[in-house]
Design a protein around this motif. Sequence first.
Motif, PDB file in Angstrom:
ATOM      1  N   GLU A   1     -14.065 -46.597  14.625  1.00 39.81           N
ATOM      2  CA  GLU A   1     -13.368 -47.029  13.438  1.00 39.81           C
ATOM      3  C   GLU A   1     -14.021 -46.226  12.120  1.00 39.81           C
ATOM      4  O   GLU A   1     -12.587 -45.768  11.458  1.00 39.81           O
ATOM      5  CB  GLU A   1     -12.889 -48.019  12.495  1.00 39.81           C
ATOM      6  N   LEU A   2     -14.778 -46.069  12.072  1.00 42.01           N
ATOM      7  CA  LEU A   2     -15.161 -44.780  10.847  1.00 42.01           C
ATOM      8  C   LEU A   2     -15.410 -42.775  11.496  1.00 42.01           C
ATOM      9  O   LEU A   2     -15.813 -42.482  10.418  1.00 42.01           O
ATOM     10  CB  LEU A   2     -17.330 -45.422  10.646  1.00 42.01           C
TER      11      LEU A   2
ATOM     12  N   ILE B   1     -17.867 -38.204  11.006  1.00 42.78           N
ATOM     13  CA  ILE B   1     -17.964 -39.423  10.480  1.00 42.78           C
ATOM     14  C   ILE B   1     -16.757 -39.044   8.897  1.00 42.78           C
ATOM     15  O   ILE B   1     -16.875 -37.804   8.461  1.00 42.78           O
ATOM     16  CB  ILE B   1     -19.361 -39.557  10.206  1.00 42.78           C
ATOM     17  N   ILE B   2     -16.257 -39.680   8.936  1.00 41.47           N
ATOM     18  CA  ILE B   2     -15.729 -40.671   7.645  1.00 41.47           C
ATOM     19  C   ILE B   2     -16.689 -40.453   6.917  1.00 41.47           C
ATOM     20  O   ILE B   2     -16.893 -41.609   6.420  1.00 41.47           O
ATOM     21  CB  ILE B   2     -14.341 -40.996   7.383  1.00 41.47           C
TER      22      ILE B   2
ATOM     23  N   PRO C   1     -13.801 -42.647   1.264  1.00 37.51           N
ATOM     24  CA  PRO C   1     -14.076 -44.579   1.170  1.00 37.51           C
ATOM     25  C   PRO C   1     -12.368 -44.565   1.881  1.00 37.51           C
ATOM     26  O   PRO C   1     -11.430 -43.938   1.869  1.00 37.51           O
ATOM     27  CB  PRO C   1     -12.902 -44.411  -0.401  1.00 37.51           C
ATOM     28  N   LEU C   2     -12.532 -46.048   2.743  1.00 36.99           N
ATOM     29  CA  LEU C   2     -11.224 -46.491   3.724  1.00 36.99           C
ATOM     30  C   LEU C   2     -10.854 -47.626   2.958  1.00 36.99           C
ATOM     31  O   LEU C   2      -9.661 -47.662   3.936  1.00 36.99           O
ATOM     32  CB  LEU C   2     -12.372 -47.283   4.955  1.00 36.99           C
ATOM     33  N   LEU C   3     -10.882 -48.151   2.539  1.00 34.87           N
ATOM     34  CA  LEU C   3      -9.830 -48.685   1.268  1.00 34.87           C
ATOM     35  C   LEU C   3      -9.885 -48.173  -0.182  1.00 34.87           C
ATOM     36  O   LEU C   3     -11.219 -47.897  -0.903  1.00 34.87           O
ATOM     37  CB  LEU C   3     -10.968 -50.678   1.588  1.00 34.87           C
ATOM     38  N   ILE C   4      -8.591 -47.369   0.178  1.00 37.31           N
ATOM     39  CA  ILE C   4      -7.784 -48.115  -2.028  1.00 37.31           C
ATOM     40  C   ILE C   4      -6.985 -48.536  -2.844  1.00 37.31           C
ATOM     41  O   ILE C   4      -6.178 -49.014  -1.409  1.00 37.31           O
ATOM     42  CB  ILE C   4      -7.318 -46.060  -2.168  1.00 37.31           C
ATOM     43  N   MET C   5      -8.203 -49.079  -3.328  1.00 31.31           N
ATOM     44  CA  MET C   5      -6.402 -50.547  -3.939  1.00 31.31           C
ATOM     45  C   MET C   5      -5.918 -50.122  -5.437  1.00 31.31           C
ATOM     46  O   MET C   5      -6.528 -48.711  -5.755  1.00 31.31           O
ATOM     47  CB  MET C   5      -7.369 -51.311  -4.101  1.00 31.31           C
TER      48      MET C   5
END
Length: 106
Positions: free
Chosen positions: A60-61, A68-69, A72-76
């Motif tokens: 998933e990364l 490789i990513i 950030p994987l989560l942006i709120m």
Amino acid sequence: MLHLLYILAFTVLAFIAVGNLIRNLIMFSFDRERTYSSNKSSAGGFGYYTARRQYVPHPELLDSAGNIIKEPLLIMRSINVEDAREQLDALYKSSPSQKIDHSEGA
């Protein structure tokens, strides 16, 4: 009499569990102090320590190309209540179960 049997059984199980915990901690400390030669890992040896040295990221990364990513994987972001309600209503109206409910009621 049965209460005493339960107390005795759980006491024995507790001693076994604590003994197992202490034994595992001792084994891990001895295992950590061991030195491993680098020629075994470079020769393609199989084992826990050779596999652990190679860093393989979680799938998933990785992006679709396998890189490789780095973002950030989560942006709120903050949105107001009306926008959130509109988005939820749009999701609800576009869901397949919403279409089935209208056809059953008609």
